[in-house]
Design an enzyme around this catalytic site. Sequence first.
Site, PDB file in Angstrom:
ATOM      1  N   ASN A 228       1.121  20.305 -20.278  1.00 36.40           N
ATOM      2  CA  ASN A 228       0.700  19.485 -21.428  1.00 36.40           C
ATOM      3  C   ASN A 228       0.808  20.244 -22.749  1.00 36.40           C
ATOM      4  OD1 ASN A 228       0.035  17.151 -19.946  1.00 36.40           O
ATOM      5  ND2 ASN A 228      -1.861  18.123 -19.278  1.00 36.40           N
TER       6      ASN A 228
ATOM      7  N   HIS B 225       0.303  13.486 -28.597  1.00 37.79           N
ATOM      8  CA  HIS B 225      -0.200  12.145 -28.266  1.00 37.79           C
ATOM      9  C   HIS B 225      -0.964  11.535 -29.428  1.00 37.79           C
ATOM     10  CE1 HIS B 225       0.041  12.676 -23.625  1.00 37.79           C
ATOM     11  NE2 HIS B 225       1.093  12.044 -24.096  1.00 37.79           N
TER      12      HIS B 225
ATOM     13  N   GLU C 193      11.214  19.060 -24.040  1.00 34.38           N
ATOM     14  CA  GLU C 193      10.563  19.382 -22.759  1.00 34.38           C
ATOM     15  C   GLU C 193      11.247  20.584 -22.103  1.00 34.38           C
ATOM     16  OE1 GLU C 193       7.787  17.916 -21.913  1.00 34.38           O
ATOM     17  OE2 GLU C 193       7.807  15.847 -22.668  1.00 34.38           O
TER      18      GLU C 193
ATOM     19  N   HIS D 101       1.185  18.437 -25.980  1.00 34.64           N
ATOM     20  CA  HIS D 101       0.976  17.007 -25.730  1.00 34.64           C
ATOM     21  C   HIS D 101      -0.306  16.464 -26.374  1.00 34.64           C
ATOM     22  CE1 HIS D 101       4.314  17.534 -23.067  1.00 34.64           C
ATOM     23  NE2 HIS D 101       4.250  16.302 -22.599  1.00 34.64           N
TER      24      HIS D 101
ATOM     25  N   ARG E 112      -0.956  22.888 -13.523  1.00 33.42           N
ATOM     26  CA  ARG E 112      -0.174  21.737 -14.010  1.00 33.42           C
ATOM     27  C   ARG E 112      -0.576  21.361 -15.427  1.00 33.42           C
ATOM     28  NH1 ARG E 112       2.159  16.574 -10.581  1.00 33.42           N
ATOM     29  NH2 ARG E 112       3.336  15.739 -12.335  1.00 33.42           N
TER      30      ARG E 112
ATOM     31  N   ARG F 285       0.820  -1.237   0.000  1.00 32.07           N
ATOM     32  CA  ARG F 285       0.000   0.000   0.000  1.00 32.07           C
ATOM     33  C   ARG F 285       0.844   1.273   0.000  1.00 32.07           C
ATOM     34  NH1 ARG F 285      -3.702  -2.694   3.822  1.00 32.07           N
ATOM     35  NH2 ARG F 285      -5.233  -3.743   2.513  1.00 32.07           N
TER      36      ARG F 285
ATOM     37  N   LYS G  50       3.926  11.785 -11.014  1.00 34.37           N
ATOM     38  CA  LYS G  50       3.008  11.044 -11.895  1.00 34.37           C
ATOM     39  C   LYS G  50       3.665   9.702 -12.209  1.00 34.37           C
ATOM     40  CE  LYS G  50       0.339  14.606 -14.263  1.00 34.37           C
ATOM     41  NZ  LYS G  50       0.000  15.249 -15.562  1.00 34.37           N
TER      42      LYS G  50
ATOM     43  N   GLU H 110      -3.069  18.310 -10.552  1.00 29.38           N
ATOM     44  CA  GLU H 110      -3.641  18.854 -11.782  1.00 29.38           C
ATOM     45  C   GLU H 110      -5.143  19.088 -11.625  1.00 29.38           C
ATOM     46  OE1 GLU H 110      -1.738  17.078 -15.223  1.00 29.38           O
ATOM     47  OE2 GLU H 110      -3.422  17.689 -16.479  1.00 29.38           O
TER      48      GLU H 110
ATOM     49  N   HIS I  91       8.517  10.329 -27.726  1.00 22.73           N
ATOM     50  CA  HIS I  91       7.601  11.237 -27.033  1.00 22.73           C
ATOM     51  C   HIS I  91       8.032  12.707 -27.190  1.00 22.73           C
ATOM     52  CE1 HIS I  91       4.857  12.737 -24.015  1.00 22.73           C
ATOM     53  NE2 HIS I  91       5.866  13.262 -23.348  1.00 22.73           N
TER      54      HIS I  91
ATOM     55  N   LYS J 166       9.383  23.096 -13.073  1.00 16.70           N
ATOM     56  CA  LYS J 166       8.468  21.983 -12.795  1.00 16.70           C
ATOM     57  C   LYS J 166       8.121  21.946 -11.311  1.00 16.70           C
ATOM     58  CE  LYS J 166       6.630  17.672 -13.719  1.00 16.70           C
ATOM     59  NZ  LYS J 166       6.524  16.534 -14.576  1.00 16.70           N
TER      60      LYS J 166
HETATM   61  P1  NAD Z   1      13.087   5.598 -21.841  1.00 15.92           P
HETATM   62  O1  NAD Z   1      13.041   5.448 -20.378  1.00 15.92           O
HETATM   63  O2  NAD Z   1      12.545   4.483 -22.667  1.00 15.92           O
HETATM   64  O3  NAD Z   1      14.594   5.883 -22.272  1.00 15.92           O
HETATM   65  C1  NAD Z   1      14.902   5.995 -23.646  1.00 15.92           C
HETATM   66  C2  NAD Z   1      16.015   5.029 -24.044  1.00 15.92           C
HETATM   67  O4  NAD Z   1      17.250   5.526 -23.536  1.00 15.92           O
HETATM   68  C3  NAD Z   1      15.858   3.637 -23.478  1.00 15.92           C
HETATM   69  O5  NAD Z   1      16.261   2.708 -24.456  1.00 15.92           O
HETATM   70  C4  NAD Z   1      16.848   3.591 -22.308  1.00 15.92           C
HETATM   71  O6  NAD Z   1      17.335   2.298 -22.057  1.00 15.92           O
HETATM   72  C5  NAD Z   1      17.937   4.481 -22.831  1.00 15.92           C
HETATM   73  N1  NAD Z   1      18.739   5.165 -21.820  1.00 15.92           N
HETATM   74  C6  NAD Z   1      18.328   5.699 -20.640  1.00 15.92           C
HETATM   75  N2  NAD Z   1      19.338   6.362 -20.063  1.00 15.92           N
HETATM   76  C7  NAD Z   1      20.414   6.225 -20.866  1.00 15.92           C
HETATM   77  C8  NAD Z   1      21.746   6.703 -20.817  1.00 15.92           C
HETATM   78  N3  NAD Z   1      22.167   7.518 -19.832  1.00 15.92           N
HETATM   79  N4  NAD Z   1      22.577   6.363 -21.820  1.00 15.92           N
HETATM   80  C9  NAD Z   1      22.154   5.591 -22.862  1.00 15.92           C
HETATM   81  N5  NAD Z   1      20.895   5.138 -22.977  1.00 15.92           N
HETATM   82  C10 NAD Z   1      20.041   5.451 -21.987  1.00 15.92           C
HETATM   83  O7  NAD Z   1      12.340   6.919 -22.341  1.00 15.92           O
HETATM   84  P2  NAD Z   1      12.262   8.422 -21.806  1.00 15.92           P
HETATM   85  O8  NAD Z   1      12.241   9.244 -23.015  1.00 15.92           O
HETATM   86  O9  NAD Z   1      13.263   8.703 -20.759  1.00 15.92           O
HETATM   87  O10 NAD Z   1      10.845   8.445 -21.093  1.00 15.92           O
HETATM   88  C11 NAD Z   1       9.659   8.231 -21.817  1.00 15.92           C
HETATM   89  C12 NAD Z   1       8.603   7.778 -20.858  1.00 15.92           C
HETATM   90  O11 NAD Z   1       8.408   8.786 -19.875  1.00 15.92           O
HETATM   91  C13 NAD Z   1       7.249   7.545 -21.497  1.00 15.92           C
HETATM   92  O12 NAD Z   1       6.723   6.319 -21.046  1.00 15.92           O
HETATM   93  C14 NAD Z   1       6.398   8.694 -20.991  1.00 15.92           C
HETATM   94  O13 NAD Z   1       5.034   8.347 -20.868  1.00 15.92           O
HETATM   95  C15 NAD Z   1       7.014   8.970 -19.658  1.00 15.92           C
HETATM   96  N6  NAD Z   1       6.825  10.344 -19.163  1.00 15.92           N
HETATM   97  C16 NAD Z   1       6.364  10.486 -17.897  1.00 15.92           C
HETATM   98  C17 NAD Z   1       6.205  11.750 -17.380  1.00 15.92           C
HETATM   99  C18 NAD Z   1       5.750  11.924 -15.951  1.00 15.92           C
HETATM  100  O14 NAD Z   1       5.499  13.049 -15.529  1.00 15.92           O
HETATM  101  N7  NAD Z   1       5.674  10.865 -15.181  1.00 15.92           N
HETATM  102  C19 NAD Z   1       6.508  12.882 -18.141  1.00 15.92           C
HETATM  103  C20 NAD Z   1       6.993  12.693 -19.434  1.00 15.92           C
HETATM  104  C21 NAD Z   1       7.148  11.413 -19.945  1.00 15.92           C
HETATM  105  N1  GLY Z   2       4.684  15.755 -17.570  1.00 13.58           N
HETATM  106  C1  GLY Z   2       3.457  16.385 -17.197  1.00 13.58           C
HETATM  107  C2  GLY Z   2       3.262  16.477 -15.737  1.00 13.58           C
HETATM  108  O1  GLY Z   2       4.098  16.050 -14.964  1.00 13.58           O
HETATM  109  O2  GLY Z   2       2.248  16.969 -15.307  1.00 13.58           O
END
Ligand code: NAD
Ligand code: GLY
Length: 365
Positions: free
Chosen positions: A245, A252, A184, A248, A241, A120, A142, A236, A266, A226
């Site tokens: 987006n 999306h 971003e 986005h 917040r 939990r 998030k 949000e 993304h 942020k």
């Molecule tokens: P990811 O985590 O898939 O990383 C991209 C690639 O880079 C992967 O293949 C990973 O293995 C590689 N990688 C990571 N660090 C590395 C490094 N230092 N050197 C070499 N390779 C490396 O993708 P991302 O772009 O980091 O994140 C995308 C995800 O984040 C999506 O699922 C999206 O929905 C989510 N997201 C969440 C939020 C939030 O607020 N929670 C905001 C934006 C995006």
């Molecule tokens: N990446 C959008 C948020 O954190 O609200």
Amino acid sequence: MIVDVALGSRSYPIHIAPELLTSAAPLLGPLAPRGRLAVVTDTRVAALHLPAFAQSLAAAGLAVDEIVVPAGEASKDWATLAQVSERLLSLGVERGDVVVALGGGVIGDLVGFAAAILRRGCGFVQVPTTLLAQVDSSVGGKTAINTASGKNLVGAFHQPRLVLVDPRVLATLPERELRAGYAEVVKYGLIDDADFFDWCEANAAAVLAGDPAALTRAIATSCRAKARVVAADERETGDIRALLNLGHTFGHAYEAEAGYSDTLLHGEAVALGMALAFDVSAARGLCPAEDAARVRAHLLAAGFRLSPAEFGIAASPATLIHHMRQDKKMQAGTLPFILARGIGKAFVARDVPLAAIEAFLGTVR
Ligand code: NAD
Ligand code: GLY
């Protein structure tokens, strides 16, 4: 450098420093009452950065349990969530422990959600290793996985206890991923900080070349922005917040069309979406046309492709609207769009008919 995310009893610091990956023990030790830490990462990051991270913790007397999942968006699924959760339980991770998410946004979102539901709710620490994760996804709580119905549809707000950002780990990140994260960064300038957008115009080349000073400034400014937004509107519930987006909703729709695959990352979708958000703002007479042109020019100069066709995407406007209708923010048949009155002047527009967006998309080459 420390940026605080002020959320009362859920407040936490973001530490930003070179070599933090191998000097994190003094910050992590106090969060590990049993002297053990579970570290979850993906296969690529495990090969590049896990040994140095784990060895530095071991050298400080912290035992490390490693959990490695396949790299890629596909790991944000029920099966991987179940595997990670079962493994954490079998390791005896307790509510008072923290789980470390070492990786990009995929690992951060997956591990954050696992921590939110484990017994939990246990603590977790974000150690983001992509630019996107360092400037956006690791901050704000998030967490989510994807389901057959869509992306990020099952998740929770669960704040980390600590975020550790080491810009040096970006040296191994492929250029395309670095650029995607830069979208971003630009976003924060476009939302409410025109001076930072000026800085981006002057310094994008240095950031994208991996210049340490430029990267650190971009990351710190983004984290401060942020943190401000999250402190003001954690869940949000207001319009604050929602501004994050920007780009986005359009993005999306194109990501969905590309099947959330490497065809369109993304951040690339966000860049395309931000250009469209400014174009539609200009077309509706809300924003000076020269601001929209400046946004497009900067993104092109930073190497983004801003035409869907360049990604091999040829979706009709009706198909894109269909994707938008699946959006979590859809309410009584309308969708809020983040538009702009100019650079640094984004706002939430709730009165834009989807039919008008469909007509606009018909004009996009
Ligand atoms: P990811 O985590 O898939 O990383 C991209 C690639 O880079 C992967 O293949 C990973 O293995 C590689 N990688 C990571 N660090 C590395 C490094 N230092 N050197 C070499 N390779 C490396 O993708 P991302 O772009 O980091 O994140 C995308 C995800 O984040 C999506 O699922 C999206 O929905 C989510 N997201 C969440 C939020 C939030 O607020 N929670 C905001 C934006 C995006
Ligand atoms: N990446 C959008 C948020 O954190 O609200």
